[in-house]
Motif scaffolding. Structure first.
Motif, PDB file in Angstrom:
ATOM      1  N   ASN C  65     -32.701 -34.547 -19.228  1.00 28.78           N
ATOM      2  CA  ASN C  65     -32.742 -33.952 -20.567  1.00 28.78           C
ATOM      3  C   ASN C  65     -33.398 -34.901 -21.562  1.00 28.78           C
ATOM      4  N   GLN C  66     -34.436 -34.423 -22.213  1.00 26.71           N
ATOM      5  CA  GLN C  66     -35.058 -35.195 -23.300  1.00 26.71           C
ATOM      6  C   GLN C  66     -35.290 -34.250 -24.465  1.00 26.71           C
ATOM      7  N   GLN C  68     -35.210 -34.958 -27.776  1.00 25.97           N
ATOM      8  CA  GLN C  68     -35.568 -35.543 -29.068  1.00 25.97           C
ATOM      9  C   GLN C  68     -36.789 -34.864 -29.676  1.00 25.97           C
ATOM     10  N   ALA C  69     -36.786 -34.761 -31.011  1.00 29.72           N
ATOM     11  CA  ALA C  69     -37.892 -34.187 -31.777  1.00 29.72           C
ATOM     12  C   ALA C  69     -38.276 -32.809 -31.240  1.00 29.72           C
ATOM     13  N   ILE C  72     -40.653 -32.704 -28.237  1.00 30.12           N
ATOM     14  CA  ILE C  72     -41.946 -33.394 -28.191  1.00 30.12           C
ATOM     15  C   ILE C  72     -41.867 -34.597 -27.252  1.00 30.12           C
ATOM     16  N   VAL C  73     -40.741 -35.307 -27.303  1.00 32.30           N
ATOM     17  CA  VAL C  73     -40.599 -36.493 -26.459  1.00 32.30           C
ATOM     18  C   VAL C  73     -40.647 -36.106 -24.983  1.00 32.30           C
ATOM     19  N   THR C  76     -44.124 -35.105 -23.917  1.00 32.28           N
ATOM     20  CA  THR C  76     -44.977 -36.290 -23.805  1.00 32.28           C
ATOM     21  C   THR C  76     -44.667 -37.033 -22.518  1.00 32.28           C
TER      22      THR C  76
END
Lengths: 498, 157, 320
Positions: C65-66, C68-69, C72-73, C76
């Motif tokens: 799980n990422q 953030q933002a 976007i993170v 990326t």
């Protein structure tokens, strides 16, 4: 009704469920006790583990782990001056001061018992008053939240004890820290200098790991004569004399229970904010405010009860309307949905036995906390028997993992390191850390609620006073600011007659 | 460092925050609101600047508590914390390429040795610690700790 | 020097793995980056899918799980990973990030492997609202576009509000005057709606089930071709106003650009098999997630269309 309760208890007292609860209790205690690993993280890490469980054991695991972690976050506060969870940060100085006075066992006992009392109080409210209280919580819109945040910041003003200027700078920098990253209102990245590493903002957990754990490790290594072991060499009689202390601090505990539960119910607030606000309110109305920050049992009791009460309270809007009260409740709701148990008013009709089982887990978890917490405190003696030059490097590795695991991003470790240096420098120059942390916690809420309120009202400031709850909160906030002036004025007027 | 210098430092910090905040874009067209993303940070920048200025002028005296650790901060005392910070920096920069199981034992052993732990103990803890931590977090709790150079044999780790 | 050594090692590792990739892939765990937090809807659907992929590919597929933002993170992370098939990720509406200058994602940065889900946006008002059907609501907005507080149910210019604005555009509303308000997720938006701070909330249907059952929220219409299974009493937009407007969010498996076509084909095949599996279908249906499959070719074309459509709506809103 009765058969639903019995069915619920049958679901709860299943050997598998009990086994899961004990295992997740141990896990929660472990996660909370390690600086850098938090209650929210403990619950998030349980998501994949509970993926194939039935709803009741899955929720029981998460509730137990979060309640235990919320308490055991106090253990490293007491022993190492490193709060295990953000919610413990409010009273870390008090807890550690007691240790310095040779009263680690007293501090541990207060933390453990007030945590259990707070949790149980929240559970009772959850069991009896959930629907009406959740309806009140639904009345809170951005205007009310704005005033609530301002009230929180106002109480912070009363927490600054050393230098007001340094406190103000610390608070402003904390609020500023929270603005880094994409602004959720306008969508513009702020202060990121084009880097995607911090575009998501400087989130609370890595910052806390830096300010407290990393900074403490730096401090340890900067000492010329490193203490070999922790100053306390035994923790005995955790429950000794607690009855007297709890009775003496009954007002603080009651206030912590109430504030914690209420702030927990409000979606978006949660345990971290509850602990801070309860602590500063206790200080504001204390007969011995000068003791706060230097080992005040009153502050310890007020905040220790509040954060656990908030965990229970946070589940009220979740269960009734499917709107989570805090980050932990949000994860638990997600898991309930996954299991096909949809929180909301119909859960009481469709799955009453599950509701009673869930409420039951809150009682069970907080009762289990007393014996298991006692074991954890006894085990924490192991931490005391390990020499500090071995303990500190191991904690350092846990911090690296803890910062990483919350967001699965190595940039978070960088954030922790940066704030470790900042925390170290602030401490060396006697800047209070508490306003800084409060700024980070409240900053985003304050700004977003102000801006969305302005958007909704087309920039009309009257809207902030237009609704009954908003107006009352506004009056309270303004009163707190104006009261000292009124007192001053009255003192002047009455002076000549004296 | 005296509070006067610190105050001046914060005036500079506040000025930088102010400068950066004022450069943030104006409110977007789709939203009818007078306050853009720079509104809140601008206030904060101003608060820091003013508080720093007051600090430089008033030079408040600290209420010193009896605290034995704060005497005589010599520059030598910063060497070892700097090494710890450098270790964290190395981990941040290279853990993705090298992997947790390679880098963590090196860092842990080094810190233990620096804390004057007996050599054999340092090696034992330095190697066993990260392995246990890896099993706990990467295997049981599924935290994706970086494999780095060990990625080709990732199926067996 | 060390860095050079590392990059050489990594490079040789890559070359050797690319050579043997097509037939051997996967020989180690395949990471799935989800751009949302643990316990949410995206997390759930991807954990379901990962279980199926695991069975089909014979290697673990851990979900990372990422969030953030707004993700976007996470995007990326996986678009900048090596295109060796060992780092995949969630592919959902992304054009807004580029168009608002928050990130620089382009369709060509992604390998759009296969889509497996689509959830329509829906239009919700409070139960005691004076607008009880979509036609009346649109007429009201047309008369005074600025007087409505419309919540995007999350960040603005994203999957829920873009189709709605697109509909208003089609109905001749002056969209430059709209008052779109971002929210910290749909739960926060619905809370605001219940407290009387908002007039309209845009989000999916399953997210409002609890409040609709409580009689607090009313759903006027759902932006899909057919009614949704979770609550088939809600009319579609076409049934309400005669013209069809569809849109919402969608989820698919993506990867970095330049993946080996053979590997892409294997993942595509595994996803195609998964959406027909009983366990997956049941898991999705139980929580009200729609299944919508697009293969590699269609999904790639769709991604480009998504960019064009988002750009059209955003330009209209800013009066371009």
């Amino acid at each position: 009704m009765i058969e639903n309760i019995t069915a619920g208890l049958a679901l709860l007292f299943d050997p598998f469920v009990l086994l899961v609860m004990v295992a997740s209790a141990a896990f929660g205690l472990f996660m909370g006790a390690l600086p850098g690993l938090t209650a929210t993280m403990a619950v998030a890490l349980l998501v994949p583990v509970t993926f194939y469980m039935d709803p009741v054991p899955a929720v029981a695991a998460m509730v137990t782990a979060s309640a235990m972690a919320m308490f055991s976050g106090d253990i490293p506060s007491v022993l190492l001056r490193m709060p295990g969870t953000p919610a413990s940060a409010a009273y870390t100085n008090d807890a550690f001061s007691l240790t310095k006075k040779g009263q680690a066992h007293v501090a541990m006992g207060i933390c453990l018992l007030t945590s259990a009392i707070g949790g149980l109080f929240g559970a009772i409210v959850l069991a009896t008053l959930a629907p009406p209280l959740a309806s009140v919580a639904l009345r809170f819109s951005s205007y009310e939240y704005f005033w609530l945040c301002l009230l929180g910041l106002t109480t912070a003003a009363f927490m600054i004890s050393t230098s007001r200027l340094k406190g103000a700078i610390s608070l402003a920098l904390g609020l500023f820290t929270a603005t880094v990253g994409i602004d959720p209102v306008s969508g513009v990245p702020r202060f990121t200098f084009g880097s995607t590493a911090i575009i998501g903002g400087l989130s609370l957990v890595p910052v806390m790991i830096g300010l407290f754990a990393f900074a403490e490790i730096f401090r340890f290594y900067s000492r010329r004569n490193q203490p070999v072991k922790l100053e306390q060499n035994k923790i005995k009689g955790v429950f000794e004399g607690q009855a007297g202390i709890l009775w003496k601090e009954r007002r603080a505990i009651a206030q912590g229970n109430l504030l914690g539960t209420l702030l927990g119910i409000l979606p978006g607030a949660g345990a971290d904010i509850a602990a801070w606000i309860s602590y500063s309110v206790a200080k504001r109305f204390s007969r011995n405010p000068e003791e706060f920050g230097r080992g005040s049992k009153e502050g310890l009791a007020a905040a220790g009860a509040a954060n656990n009460a908030a965990v229970s309270g946070g589940f009220i809007p979740s269960l009734v309307f499917g709107i989570p009260g805090d980050a932990i409740a949000a994860i638990i709701i997600g898991v309930l949905f996954m299991k096909g148990v949809n929180p909301g008013p119909t859960i009481f009709l469709n799955n009453p036995s599950v509701v009673y089982a869930i409420v039951g887990t809150f009682f069970m978890a907080n009762i289990l906390m007393i014996p298991l917490g006692w074991v954890a405190i006894r085990l924490s003696r192991l931490m005391l028997s390990v020499r500090l030059n071995i303990l500190m490097p191991i904690i350092f590795i846990f911090c690296l993992i803890g910062a990483f695991a919350m967001e699965n991003s190595i940039a978070a470790v960088g954030v922790a390191l940066a704030f470790g240096v900042i925390g170290f420098a602030m401490e060396a120059n006697r800047f209070p850390l508490a306003p800084f942390v409060l700024g980070i916690v409240l900053g985003p809420l304050l700004e977003q609620n102000f801006l969305t309120s302005m958007m909704k009202s087309n920039g009309n400031l009257v809207a902030f006073f237009d609704r009954p709850i908003a107006a009352s909160l506004a009056a309270l906030t303004i009163l707190i600011w104006v009261w000292p002036l009124v007192n001053l004025f009255r003192a002047r007027r009455s002076a000549p007659q004296m | 460092m005296t509070n006067r210098f610190l105050g001046l430092g914060f005036v500079a910090v506040g000025a930088v925050i102010l400068f950066l905040s004022l450069q943030l874009p104006q409110p977007m067209a789709a939203t009818r609101i007078a306050y853009g993303p720079g509104f809140f940070p601008t206030i904060l920048g101003a608060v820091v600047t003013i508080a720093g200025l007051l600090m430089a002028i008033i030079n408040p005296a600290d209420a010193f508590e009896e605290d034995e650790e704060h005497d005589a901060f010599a520059w030598r005392q910063y060497i070892r914390p700097a090494i710890v910070a450098a270790a964290a920096l190395v981990y941040i920069l290279f853990s993705t390429q090298l992997g947790f199981l390679i880098l963590a034992p090196i860092i842990l052993t080094m810190l233990l040795v620096m804390g004057r732990v007996v050599l054999w103990q340092a090696f034992l803890i330095g190697i066993a610690g990260p392995v246990i931590i890896y099993i706990l977090f990467a295997k049981l709790l599924l935290v994706p700790l970086p494999l780095g150079l060990l990625a080709p044999i990732g199926a067996y780790l | 020097m060390n860095k050079l050594l590392i990059s050489t090692l990594v490079a040789t590792g890559l070359i050797s793995s690319t050579a043997t990739q097509a037939q051997d892939w996967p020989t180690r765990p395949v990471q799935m980056v989800v751009v949302a937090g643990a316990g949410g809807g995206s997390d759930y659907t991807f954990r379901l899918l990962a279980a199926e992929l695991e069975a089909a590919l014979g290697q673990p597929v851990p979900v990372i799980n990422q969030a953030q933002a707004s993700g976007i993170v996470g995007y990326t992370t996986y678009t900048s990973a090596a295109p060796d098939g060992y780092t995949l990720g969630q592919l959902s509406p992304i054009a807004q990030f580029t168009l608002l200058g928050q990130a620089n994602f382009r369709p060509e940065n992604f390998t759009a492997i296969a889509q497996f889900n689509a959830d329509p946006s829906a239009i919700h008002v409070s139960a005691d609202s004076e607008y009880q059907d979509l036609g009346a609501l649109i007429a009201g907005i047309k008369a005074d576009p600025g007087s409505f507080n419309i919540s995007c149910g999350g960040t603005c210019n994203a999957s829920w509000d873009i189709p709605f604005v697109s509909m208003l555009l089609g109905e001749g509303v002056d969209v430059t005057k709209l008052n779109l308000i971002p929210a910290q997720g749909s739960a926060a938006a619905l809370q605001e709606l219940a407290s009387g701070g908002l007039d309209i909330v845009l989000c999916s249907v399953p997210e409002t089930t609890a409040l609709a059952d409580a009689g607090v929220v009313k759903t006027l219409a759902v932006m899909s071709d057919e009614r949704v299974a979770i609550n088939d009493s809600i009319p579609t937009v076409k049934e309400s106003i005669g013209t069809s407007y569809v849109g919402g969010t969608w989820r698919g498996v993506g990867g970095p650009a330049g993946m080996d076509p053979a590997v892409v084909a294997r993942i595509e095949e595994a996803v195609a098999a998964a959406v027909k599996k009983e366990s997956f279908v049941k898991g999705m249906r139980d929580r009200g997630f729609g299944i919508a499959y697009r293969n590699h070719e269609d999904f790639t074309r769709f991604l480009t269309e998504h960019f064009t459509e988002t750009e059209r709506v955003l330009n209209a809103m800013s009066g371009k």
